[in-house]
Motif scaffolding. Structure first.
Motif, short mmCIF file in Angstrom:
data_model
loop_
_atom_site.label_atom_id
_atom_site.label_comp_id
_atom_site.label_asym_id
_atom_site.label_seq_id
_atom_site.Cartn_x
_atom_site.Cartn_y
_atom_site.Cartn_z
N GLN A 111 0.86 -1.16 -0.18
CA GLN A 111 0.27 0.20 0.10
C GLN A 111 0.90 1.24 -0.05
O GLN A 111 0.61 2.19 0.85
N ALA A 112 1.93 1.24 -0.79
CA ALA A 112 2.94 2.46 -1.08
C ALA A 112 1.92 3.54 -1.39
O ALA A 112 1.00 3.48 -2.40
N SER A 113 2.04 4.66 -1.26
CA SER A 113 1.42 6.08 -1.60
C SER A 113 2.20 6.41 -2.85
O SER A 113 3.10 5.70 -3.56
N ALA A 114 1.39 7.30 -3.61
CA ALA A 114 1.94 7.92 -5.04
C ALA A 114 3.40 8.30 -4.86
O ALA A 114 4.25 8.07 -5.73
N LEU A 115 3.59 9.01 -3.70
CA LEU A 115 4.74 9.62 -3.68
C LEU A 115 5.73 8.59 -3.46
O LEU A 115 7.15 8.57 -3.91
N GLN A 116 5.78 7.70 -2.47
CA GLN A 116 6.66 6.53 -2.39
C GLN A 116 6.77 5.48 -3.45
O GLN A 116 7.99 5.33 -3.62
N MET A 117 5.96 5.57 -4.39
CA MET A 117 6.30 4.98 -5.59
C MET A 117 7.24 5.60 -6.40
O MET A 117 8.00 5.07 -7.05
N SER A 118 7.11 6.89 -6.32
CA SER A 118 8.16 7.48 -7.07
C SER A 118 9.60 7.48 -6.58
O SER A 118 10.62 7.25 -7.20
N TRP A 119 9.57 7.21 -5.24
CA TRP A 119 10.68 7.12 -4.47
C TRP A 119 11.62 5.76 -5.05
O TRP A 119 12.69 5.81 -4.93
N LEU A 120 10.74 4.75 -5.19
CA LEU A 120 11.26 3.57 -5.41
C LEU A 120 11.82 3.53 -6.85
O LEU A 120 12.48 2.87 -7.28
N THR A 121 11.39 4.49 -7.75
CA THR A 121 12.11 4.76 -8.89
C THR A 121 13.16 5.72 -8.75
O THR A 121 14.41 5.46 -9.37
N ALA A 122 13.14 6.87 -8.07
CA ALA A 122 14.17 7.81 -8.25
C ALA A 122 15.57 7.38 -7.51
O ALA A 122 16.42 7.63 -7.86
N PHE A 123 15.29 7.04 -6.00
CA PHE A 123 16.50 7.12 -5.35
C PHE A 123 17.40 5.66 -5.83
O PHE A 123 18.66 5.69 -5.73
N PRO A 124 16.69 4.36 -6.01
CA PRO A 124 17.68 3.26 -6.43
C PRO A 124 18.49 3.71 -7.98
O PRO A 124 19.34 3.35 -7.92
N GLN A 125 17.68 4.09 -8.73
CA GLN A 125 18.12 4.64 -9.99
C GLN A 125 19.63 5.46 -9.82
O GLN A 125 20.62 5.37 -10.44
N LEU A 126 19.12 6.65 -8.89
CA LEU A 126 20.28 7.61 -8.79
C LEU A 126 21.66 7.30 -8.12
O LEU A 126 22.68 7.07 -8.48
N ILE A 127 21.41 6.54 -6.89
CA ILE A 127 22.31 5.95 -6.11
C ILE A 127 22.90 4.58 -6.88
O ILE A 127 24.17 4.50 -6.76
#
Length: 472
Positions: free
Chosen positions: A48-64
């Motif tokens: 039940q990840a929120s929309a913002l949390q779904m974006s984190w799952l793309t943003a941070f793993p890709q960058l780091i």
């Protein structure tokens, strides 16, 4: 032998054994990537990840993960290649097993833990990949690369499709039984077991560069090349175009799974079928795009496929029908296969002669990672804003359609601004292509099929060279 000479395999028997082990490793690693890269977002939705949390799952793993490639360069200068690869692979095994345990336990902070584990997963992959490519490049004889990598690709593709379909069907059954958490736990446990065997096979493989060639200039030299590459106008325009496209794609990337599984009530099997339609289309159409680019140039292929890619999110607004959306994914596969191939070839053509191709590719990847990070966070904001709009809730079947519109609009701006700036390069002489060799590493909505690819010279040409050497 000098330090710069390419080490050679010691015996034919050792080579044959190592290549056989490598094919087994391909199957084992594909069992992990087919699960971890394709069912991570569905797991987040289950949490039940929120929309913002779904974006984190793309943003941070890709960058780091992209920044980890810089760490990989440094580690490669202080550690032998083979232990670095298999030890990191064993660490990745533990990460995937931890995801399986997280699915089983399902704590209240599951999404936050999943984000941390996703970062570790992508970082491990990015540390391994540069050294794996170099290892295999030295290991496989040039005359056998076509046959070897083609066979490896078939194994990888078959395993990935079977795991993806089987995983989707298994999750659908577990959901009907009301035990989805057990389904996800078993699925990621299988992925972890696959990575464990993959790590063991990597440990058993021979490395022709077993000794570390120490260099105090490798890191500083790489950074100098990275800085100088940005002074080239053609490369700079190319890099920001590719990065801009990937960043704008990242706006909507996390939400296709959400749209299908949550809003359209797709089963996990339906979700798998939808995604595989794009994977298979890309795989089938790669040779077609290769022929088109050889005949008419990469610039034309980039232009055609960019237009397809910028319109893709808008096509999702057309109909919620499963068959219609499979058609959209087929169109996506057609676009991404040509875009991936032509942009890679274009980079080969525009880089200065005798410069380091890997350095130019690394610079482009680093810029893309930053824009993917920004795009994903912007997409999260649009998704949150749309979800809180009463008007959009009343007039749209899903507020996520606004995210798709935003992504498409931004892609159009990138294409309009950068595409005219891409000069048609003078075609550099390339080796005659025997076959486009692919290793499908993963698939996601950001860049379609992510693959390691290379071209190999034709057998006839290699045989002619060998014949000429013997005559001399």
């Amino acid at each position: 032998m000098t330090d710069t000479a390419v080490p050679r395999i010691q015996t034919k028997k050792q080579l044959r054994k190592t290549l056989n082990i490598s094919q087994k490793e391909a199957v084992a690693s594909a069992a992990m990537t087919a699960t971890s890269d394709n069912f991570l977002n569905p797991l987040a939705i289950f949490f039940q990840a929120s929309a913002l949390q779904m974006s984190w799952l793309t943003a941070f793993p890709q960058l780091i993960g992209a920044l980890s490639q810089l760490l990989s360069v440094w580690l490669g200068s202080v550690l032998p290649r083979r232990p670095l690869v298999y030890i990191t692979a064993f660490i990745q095994t533990a990460v995937v097993m931890a995801i399986a345990a997280l699915a089983l336990i399902n704590p209240g902070t599951a999404v936050h833990w999943l984000l941390i584990l996703a970062i570790l997963y992508h970082s491990s992959t990015n540390i391994i990949q540069p050294h794996w490519r170099a290892w295999m490049g030295q290991l496989v004889p040039a005359r056998r690369r076509g046959t070897f990598f083609a066979a490896r690709t078939r194994l990888t593709m078959a395993t990935s499709v079977l795991i993806f379909l089987g995983g989707g069907a298994f999750l659908s059954l577990s959901e009907k039984a009301g035990i989805s958490w057990i389904g996800f736990a078993i699925l990621f446990a299988v992925a972890g077991i696959g990575r464990f065997f993959s790590s063991r096979y990597l440990y058993l493989m021979h490395d022709p560069a077993a000794k570390l060639i120490k260099s105090t200039t490798i890191v500083s030299g790489t950074f100098k090349q990275m800085m100088s590459s940005m002074q080239d106008k053609d490369f700079r325009n190319y890099s920001f175009f590719i990065a801009g496209m990937q960043g704008m794609v990242a706006i909507s990337a996390p939400y296709f799974a959400v749209y299908m599984l949550r809003d359209l009530q797709f089963t996990y099997f339906d979700f798998a079928i939808n995604s595989i339609a794009s994977i298979l289309t890309q795989f089938i159409t790669l040779k077609f795009w290769g022929k088109v680019s050889d005949r008419f140039g990469n610039h034309l292929v980039i232009m055609i496929t960019s237009i397809i890619i910028m319109m893709l999110p808008l096509l999702w607004l057309g109909s919620p029908s499963k068959l219609y959306l499979i058609g959209v994914q087929i169109m996506a596969g057609l676009g991404w296969s040509g875009f991936t191939l032509s942009t890679a070839n274009y980079l080969y053509d525009i880089r200065p002669h005798r410069s380091n191709f890997a350095t130019y590719a690394a610079v482009q990847s680093a810029i893309a990672a930053v824009l993917v990070f920004c795009g994903a966070l912007f997409g999260g904001w649009v998704a949150e804003f749309s979800a809180n709009s009463t008007y959009l809730q009343e007039h749209l079947r899903s507020t996520l359609l606004m995210v798709f519109c935003a992504s498409s609009f931004m892609r159009i701006l990138v294409v309009i601004w950068f595409l005219p700036k891409l000069a048609e390069p003078k075609i550099r002489h390339r080796p005659q292509v025997l076959q486009l060799v692919l290793r499908v590493s993963r698939f996601n909505a950001i860049s379609g099929m992510v693959m390691d690819w290379l071209t190999v010279t034709s057998k006839k040409k290699n045989q002619k060279k060998d014949s000429d050497k013997h005559k001399k």
